[in-house]
Design a protein around this motif. Structure first.
Motif, PDB file in Angstrom:
ATOM      1  N   UNK A 425      55.234  31.727  16.039  1.00 14.82           N
ATOM      2  CA  UNK A 425      54.321  32.797  15.646  1.00 14.82           C
ATOM      3  C   UNK A 425      53.429  32.300  14.528  1.00 14.82           C
ATOM      4  N   UNK A 426      52.410  33.085  14.155  1.00 13.97           N
ATOM      5  CA  UNK A 426      51.577  32.752  12.999  1.00 13.97           C
ATOM      6  C   UNK A 426      52.354  33.037  11.717  1.00 13.97           C
ATOM      7  N   UNK A 427      52.188  32.177  10.725  1.00 12.06           N
ATOM      8  CA  UNK A 427      52.904  32.330   9.459  1.00 12.06           C
ATOM      9  C   UNK A 427      51.979  32.034   8.286  1.00 12.06           C
ATOM     10  N   UNK A 469      57.942  27.991   0.780  1.00 16.25           N
ATOM     11  CA  UNK A 469      58.495  29.258   1.250  1.00 16.25           C
ATOM     12  C   UNK A 469      57.551  29.922   2.241  1.00 16.25           C
ATOM     13  N   UNK A 470      58.136  30.577   3.224  1.00 14.35           N
ATOM     14  CA  UNK A 470      57.385  31.400   4.167  1.00 14.35           C
ATOM     15  C   UNK A 470      57.322  32.806   3.592  1.00 14.35           C
ATOM     16  N   UNK A 471      56.114  33.320   3.361  1.00 13.79           N
ATOM     17  CA  UNK A 471      55.963  34.631   2.727  1.00 13.79           C
ATOM     18  C   UNK A 471      55.574  35.713   3.721  1.00 13.79           C
ATOM     19  N   UNK A 472      55.146  35.319   4.940  1.00  9.50           N
ATOM     20  CA  UNK A 472      54.755  36.306   5.948  1.00  9.50           C
ATOM     21  C   UNK A 472      54.790  35.664   7.315  1.00  9.50           C
ATOM     22  N   UNK A 479      65.862  36.905   9.635  1.00  6.61           N
ATOM     23  CA  UNK A 479      66.208  37.042   8.222  1.00  6.61           C
ATOM     24  C   UNK A 479      64.989  37.504   7.412  1.00  6.61           C
ATOM     25  N   UNK A 480      65.245  38.064   6.227  1.00  2.00           N
ATOM     26  CA  UNK A 480      64.140  38.592   5.415  1.00  2.00           C
ATOM     27  C   UNK A 480      63.285  37.471   4.816  1.00  2.00           C
ATOM     28  N   UNK A 481      62.051  37.832   4.488  1.00  2.07           N
ATOM     29  CA  UNK A 481      61.106  36.922   3.835  1.00  2.07           C
ATOM     30  C   UNK A 481      60.837  37.417   2.421  1.00  2.07           C
ATOM     31  N   UNK A 482      60.439  36.530   1.484  1.00  2.00           N
ATOM     32  CA  UNK A 482      60.173  35.094   1.684  1.00  2.00           C
ATOM     33  C   UNK A 482      61.454  34.276   1.828  1.00  2.00           C
TER      34      UNK A 482
END
Length: 816
Positions: A425-427, A469-472, A479-482
């Motif tokens: 997906x886009x991140x 870190x992935x923020x979105x 699992x939750x972000x970030x």
């Protein structure tokens, strides 16, 4: 002593020589003498010698000699000798036949002036046998309208500057003799500035530094032993001045094209009771940039305190910089240059409705703070000490919108939507750097008679935390972000020791020797042969000797010759992307220099030649190592051979010309290029070897660079300058392929500087106007390339960094 250079540096040597010549021509029996420092036994230059009542006067030359007109034998005349650093001499002499014999005068230093002694304000002095350029705050001030320091220095010899955003604000860089910023040693008040891991200098982290500069010394080649990373192309040593002896305030406002705006306020308390003085500067700069979405918002706060004693000086500095810039470091694809040369692909994606758009926060956000404590102590008349402690703190990130990224790459569980498992997906991700750089430097200087010996050393520690870190995510993972997807630390420690000595012989010659030992230790998380991350170490030990001779047969003429050896360790990426078996080694450079200079009444010229021989220079050749990473490799032999010329002349009482020219040949021997190979469907087939060239050009090393400044002063306080520079063709890699090159360019700027002085205790106004690239030349100052084979055809993907066409900056400054 520092006060000497402050008071008399603006008086050229030809004035001393001219006054002496006039005296000799008009006197049958001249009065000659020599001034000697009573304590150190050294000659005293730039002292004023007056013979009354005739009022004839002269300045002593670099050897302390003076010659005065003799009005007649048998007369008793009053001789006055003055120098700010020494007690005055007033004596009566009789002009008789003995006047033809030089009279020796011993001057006593002023004790209160010892506080002005500065231990090695710059690594190189006038008689040091290396190639260097000195730039003062007065030289920088007219052009300081918000652009970064590399742009302000682009008229210097051998300097090529570039700007990612094209307008000189934001990410900028410079090369010296073709060497990039990772090979240029930069110090700020003697403190290393180069990033410990990448060895680069990010000028964007020090906004409006030019507003606090006292002097800059640019050394070309290996130069002298200094703190910090090895100098392979040159060094830039910057001294700041945040406070002064006089109280005052300076307000600056400038702006112009691309919505560029600079606001600055500088204040100085002047000298207070107890010897203290305080000062500071607050600046804010913003610009939309020439390239699309290359906005920059920069702010800076600099404060300083200084205390002067009879034998000591304490200086405390804090310089803070904050930058938020939209990313423009991808460059413009070659196929976009003609129709859309300001195109910026950063952050491009297609939204949920299928519309092309751009991520609004594709930014670089970073703060860097410099804290320095400097103490100087004149322990004895001929012995001084200087200690420096520093701490540099940096923290920030850059944010990127990534299209169709796999969850697995970021250690995330796939997203499940309606029973379907999505693998990508886009991140939006952020890559962080949180670092600490600290250390201490100790220097000592001993002067006695013909000897000047300088010794010192320093220890530095660096810790850099790297994490992402992935923020979105468009389709959120389980699992939750970030969520952090990588994390590792880089540790580096370094110490160096050096001794530098100069010995004066036969009154006009100097021998120079410089020995440096440098020890570097990396600790980092790298890869083993199984492509697994493991903790590793990489030690490097370097010995860098230097020697030279300086000879000044006349007050007009000077020549020098020197040889210097320098070493440079690989950068962090060279180490972390390789195994211990494929890890590249250190580079070695032997730099041979020779120069000659001449100072006349209205003309000055300098010619330097250099031959820089590299062993194991690190270059990119497209090769993939044993863990599948593109890394730099050591090439056995490469060199730079060139000649640099600079001159200045007063063509007319109101017209002066200053120019420089550098001609060079920059080559790497036995260069082999590697290419990625793809089939027609763009499936990767591997890395293939190309041809080996016996001799190939070194990338980004133009064979010709030149600069010219024509200054016209129609009025006393009005200067109109035409600035021109020409940069020859540069190759984007070492292939020598004309299809992978930056074409030569010539650019002209117009600068007007008008100072409006009023009566005492009134403000002084200054108005500046700069028209950059007045002929609106289209050119690119930087770029990169990615060549590969696609279905049997060689494809060259070139990316360029176009610079602004015609643009205007206007400045207004008022000083109280």
């Amino acid at each position: 002593m520092r006060i000497l250079s402050f008071q008399f540096a603006s008086l050229p040597h030809w004035l001393v020589f001219l006054c002496s010549c006039i005296t000799v021509l008009h006197a049958k029996t001249p009065v000659t003498g020599i001034l000697i420092d009573q304590r150190q036994g050294k000659p005293i230059s730039a002292a004023t010698v007056v013979l009354e009542p005739r009022q004839s006067f002269v300045l002593t030359d670099s050897l302390g000699h003076f010659t005065l007109l003799n009005p007649g034998l048998g007369l008793r005349m009053h001789l006055r000798i003055r120098h700010l650093a020494y007690q005055p001499i007033d004596t009566i002499i009789t002009l008789d036949e003995a006047a033809s014999t030089p009279i020796v005068f011993y001057m006593v230093p002023r004790i209160q002036e010892l506080m002005e002694v500065s231990v090695m304000p710059f690594p190189a002095q006038e008689r040091t046998p290396i190639a260097f350029t000195r730039i003062t705050a007065k030289d920088i001030q007219p052009g300081n309208l918000g652009q970064d320091l590399p742009i302000l220095l682009q008229q210097s010899i051998g300097v090529v500057s570039h700007s990612d955003a094209g307008a000189g604000v934001g990410y900028t860089g410079m090369r010296i003799r073709g060497s990039d910023g990772t090979r240029i040693n930069v110090t700020l008040n003697g403190v290393p500035v180069n990033d410990a891991e990448s060895q680069g200098v990010f000028w964007v982290n020090m906004p409006d530094l030019a507003g606090s500069i006292d002097e800059i010394q640019i050394q070309r080649g290996v130069g002298t032993s200094t703190s910090g990373t090895g100098a392979f192309g040159g060094s830039v040593h910057i001294n700041t001045q945040l406070s002064s002896d006089t109280a005052g305030m300076r307000m600056s406002l400038s702006g112009g094209s691309f919505s560029t705006l600079r606001q600055s306020l500088a204040i100085s308390s002047g000298a207070l009771e107890g010897g203290w003085q305080f000062g500071g500067r607050l600046s804010r700069i913003r610009s939309n940039g020439y390239i699309e979405r290359s906005d920059a918002e920069l702010s800076s706060l600099a404060v300083g305190a200084r205390r002067k004693g009879q034998r000591s000086r304490l200086e405390l500095n804090a310089i803070q910089g904050q930058e938020r810039t939209n990313q423009a470091w991808y460059g413009v694809p070659q196929d976009s240059l003609a129709a859309r040369r300001t195109y910026n692909p950063a952050g491009a994606y297609v939204d949920a409705q299928g519309n092309p758009t751009y991520h609004p926060d594709e930014v670089d956000n970073y703060r860097q703070d410099h804290y320095q404590g400097i103490y100087e102590w004149q322990a004895r008349p001929h012995w001084a000490l200087k200690g420096t402690a520093f701490y540099t703190r940096g923290k920030g990130y850059y944010e990127q919108y990534r299209v169709d990224e796999t969850y697995e790459r970021y250690g995330l569980m796939p997203s499940v939507v309606g029973g379907d498992t999505l693998l990508s997906t886009d991140m939006i991700r952020r890559r962080w750097l949180d670092n600490h750089f600290y250390g201490g430097i100790l220097q000592t200087e001993w002067k006695d008679g013909p000897w000047n010996i300088q010794s010192g050393g320093g220890w530095y520690g660096y810790k850099g935390a790297h994490f992402g870190e992935v923020v979105w995510a468009r389709m959120s993972p389980a699992q939750p972000l970030p969520s952090r997807y990588y994390e590792n630390d880089g540790l580096k420690t370094e110490y160096h020791l050096y001794t530098r000595a100069e010995w004066a012989f036969r009154s006009n010659g100097h021998l120079f020797g410089d020995l440096q030992y440098r020890s570097v230790d990396y600790r980092f998380e790298g890869l083993n042969n199984q492509n697994q991350a493991v903790n590793q170490t990489a030690p490097f030990r370097f010995f860098n000797p230097k020697a030279g001779v300086n000879w000044q047969p006349t007050p007009h003429l000077r020549w020098f010759a020197s040889v210097a050896v320098g070493h440079r360790e690989p950068v962090r990426d060279d180490l972390t992307a390789s195994t211990p078996e494929s890890r590249p080694g250190a580079e070695k450079l032997t730099d041979w220099e020779m120069g000659i200079s001449w100072r006349g009444r209205n003309t000055r010229w300098d010619v330097q030649s250099y031959y820089m021989v590299y062993r194991d220079q690190l270059v990119l050749n497209g090769q993939i190592n044993d863990v599948g990473a593109y890394v730099r490799v050591n090439v056995p032999e490469s060199y730079r051979l060139g000649v640099e010329m600079s001159w200045s002349t007063q063509l007319h009482p109101k017209l002066a010309w200053t120019a420089n020219l550098c001609l060079s040949q920059n080559r790497v021997r036995d260069y082999t290029e590697y290419f990625d190979l793809y089939d027609a469907q763009f499936n990767y087939l591997g890395n293939v070897r190309g041809q080996t060239q016996a001799v190939a050009p070194i990338s980004f090393s133009p064979g010709i660079t030149s600069g010219s400044t024509l200054c016209w002063n129609p009025l006393k306080d009005l200067a109109i300058n035409l600035l021109s520079r020409h940069i020859g063709r540069q190759f984007l890699d070492n292939s020598g392929d004309p299809a992978r090159a930056l074409e030569a360019w010539t650019v002209h700027d117009l600068r007007i500087d008008h100072r409006i002085k009023t009566s005492n205790h009134r403000p002084e106004w200054r108005i500046n106007l700069q028209i950059g690239n007045i002929l609106s030349r289209r050119y690119s100052a930087n770029g990169y390339t990615y060549p590969y084979w696609l279905d049997g055809n060689l494809v060259r993907d070139n990316y360029y960094f176009p610079q602004a066409t015609r643009n205007i900056l206007f400045g207004l400054q008022v000083a109280f």
